[in-house]
Scaffold this active site. Structure first.
Site, mmCIF file in Angstrom:
data_model
loop_
_atom_site.group_PDB
_atom_site.id
_atom_site.type_symbol
_atom_site.label_atom_id
_atom_site.label_comp_id
_atom_site.label_asym_id
_atom_site.label_seq_id
_atom_site.Cartn_x
_atom_site.Cartn_y
_atom_site.Cartn_z
ATOM 1 N N ASP A 5 0.604 -1.201 0.065
ATOM 2 C CA ASP A 5 -0.123 0.141 -0.283
ATOM 3 C C ASP A 5 0.884 1.118 -0.102
ATOM 4 O O ASP A 5 0.241 2.708 -0.025
ATOM 5 C CB ASP A 5 -1.309 -0.256 1.123
ATOM 6 C CG ASP A 5 -1.976 0.884 0.745
ATOM 7 O OD1 ASP A 5 -2.743 1.106 -0.072
ATOM 8 O OD2 ASP A 5 -2.482 1.576 1.814
ATOM 9 N N ASP B 28 -3.567 -4.453 -5.486
ATOM 10 C CA ASP B 28 -2.921 -2.869 -5.597
ATOM 11 C C ASP B 28 -1.725 -3.124 -6.031
ATOM 12 O O ASP B 28 -1.036 -2.923 -6.642
ATOM 13 C CB ASP B 28 -2.980 -1.955 -4.666
ATOM 14 C CG ASP B 28 -4.482 -1.596 -4.661
ATOM 15 O OD1 ASP B 28 -5.198 -2.072 -5.523
ATOM 16 O OD2 ASP B 28 -4.947 -0.858 -3.395
ATOM 17 N N ASP C 178 -11.913 1.184 4.772
ATOM 18 C CA ASP C 178 -10.599 1.006 4.715
ATOM 19 C C ASP C 178 -9.655 1.771 5.005
ATOM 20 O O ASP C 178 -8.075 1.628 4.413
ATOM 21 C CB ASP C 178 -11.340 1.852 2.880
ATOM 22 C CG ASP C 178 -12.465 0.674 1.991
ATOM 23 O OD1 ASP C 178 -11.757 -0.031 1.964
ATOM 24 O OD2 ASP C 178 -13.247 1.506 1.802
#
Length: 325
Positions: free
Chosen positions: A121, A159, A305
Site C-alpha cells: 500500500d 494493488d 478501508d
C-alpha cells in the site's frame, strides 16, 4: 505444456457447464439477500464457495443478537461467502492457520486474499507486509504448504501492480520477480490452487499498461486477473475492462475474477469508506460468461478501508449502510 493443456480443457468444460448460469446483466444488488447456495458451476473453480463461520461479520452477528442492525447484516452479508485475508506477516503460524482453514472448508471452495508483499500500500492506510522479499517468499512457501492439495482461489496481492508507481524502476522489477516466484510457489501446492493477479480497476490504468505489469509478474503461469478489489466500479465496467486486459495479454487460458462486494451503486470517485455505496451481486461461480470465472466478495462488506476505522476493522454502521442503500 501438460499443465497448459489441462487448463485449456478446464476452460472448455467451463463454457459448457455455465450455460445454465446467471447472466451478468441479470445480477442485481437485491440478489445478495439470498443465502449462498452455489452450484458446482465449473471444472476450473469447483464450488460451492465457502462461507466462513468465523469471519468478523459472523462473530459480530453472534455477539449482538439484540442490535437493531443485526437481522439485516446477518441476512444480507453474514450469509454470503467472502475472502479470508492473510494480511499479517506471521511465519510462525500462517501454515497452521491456512491448513486449518482448508480443513474447515471441507468440500467447499475457500477464497484467500494474500496481502503481505513488502512496502504494501506504499505506506498508506493498509501499510505493512513482510520486512523484505526473502522473508516474503518464505511466507508464501508456508501458505502453499498449508493449502496442500485442497481447492482454493488465491487473490494475490491487491494493488501490488496497480499501485507500484510509488517504487523506482529497481523496486518495480524486484516486485515483478517476487510475484513471479510467488505464483510458481503457490501453483506448485497442487492442481486445485487457482491464482489471480492484480488488475487494478477500470478507472485506474489503461488495459495495455496493466497487461504489461501483469505479463512481467508471471500471469501466464497463473489462472487469470482480478479487478475491483476494495473498490466500487460496476460489474459491467469491470468485466469490460478485464476483457480488454485479457485481450492485451493474448492468452486464452487466462480468465477474470471481479470483486462485487460493494459495487451495487458504482463509484462516486472516492475510495476510502465513501458514503452511498451498496452491496453488489452475490458471490457466484455461475457467471454466464466464459471469460469470467467468478464474481466474489473479496473485500468483506463492513470492513473499513482505513478512514471510518482502522483498515480491516469491522464497522456495523458501514455494513448496515451497504446492505440498505
Amino acid at each position: 505444456m501438460r499443465v497448459r493443456i489441462l487448463r485449456r480443457w478446464r476452460r472448455t468444460t467451463l463454457a459448457g457447464l455455465l450455460g445454465a448460469g446467471l447472466a451478468l446483466a441479470g445480477l442485481t444488488p437485491a440478489a445478495t439477500a439470498a443465502p449462498a447456495a452455489e452450484p458446482h458451476a465449473s471444472a476450473a473453480l469447483p464450488g460451492p464457495l465457502y462461507v466462513d463461520p468465523d469471519s468478523q461479520v459472523r462473530r459480530w452477528t453472534a455477539a449482538n443478537p439484540g442490535d437493531w442492525r443485526q437481522p439485516v447484516i446477518a441476512d444480507r452479508i453474514a450469509s454470503q461467502p467472502q475472502a479470508r485475508w492473510l494480511s499479517q506477516y506471521n511465519p510462525g503460524t500462517v501454515q497452521q492457520e491456512v491448513a486449518g482453514y482448508m480443513s474447515a472448508a471441507g468440500g467447499s471452495l475457500p477464497v484467500l486474499s494474500v496481502y503481505g508483499i513488502p512496502n504494501r500500500d506504499c505506506g498508506g492506510a493498509s501499510s505493512g507486509g513482510a520486512p523484505d522479499l526473502p522473508s516474503y517468499q518464505n511466507w508464501i512457501r508456508l501458505i502453499a504448504a498449508g493449502v496442500g492439495d485442497h481447492p482454493v482461489v488465491i487473490i494475490l496481492e491487491t494493488d501490488a501492480l496497480a499501485l507500484e508507481d510509488c517504487l523506482d524502476q529497481a523496486g518495480r522489477d524486484a516486485r515483478h520477480a517476487a510475484l513471479r516466484q510467488a505464483v510458481t510457489t503457490l501453483k506448485a501446492a497442487g492442481p486445485q490452487t487457482h491464482v489471480y493477479l492484480d488488475g487494478g480497476h477500470s478507472a485506474w490504468h489503461s488495459p495495455g499498461d496493466q497487461a504489461a505489469r501483469l505479463a512481467a509478474s508471471g500471469v501466464a503461469d497463473a489462472d487469470g486477473v482480478f479487478t475491483n478489489v476494495s473498490n466500487f466500479r460496476t460489474t459491467a465496467q469491470e468485466v469490460a475492462y478485464g476483457k480488454q486486459i485479457l485481450a492485451a495479454l493474448g492468452d486464452p487460458d487466462l480468465n477474470l475474477v471481479v470483486d462485487t462486494s460493494r459495487n451495487g451503486n458504482g463509484s462516486n470517485g472516492q475510495w476510502c469508506d465513501p458514503s452511498g455505496r451498496a452491496l453488489g451481486a452475490a458471490p457466484t461461480l455461475a457467471t454466464g460468461d466464459d471469460a469470467v470465472d467468478a464474481l466474489l466478495w473479496v473485500k468483506p462488506p463492513g470492513e473499513a478501508d482505513g478512514c471510518a476505522a482502522r483498515a480491516g476493522q469491522f464497522v456495523p454502521d458501514l455494513a448496515y449502510a451497504l446492505a440498505t442503500n
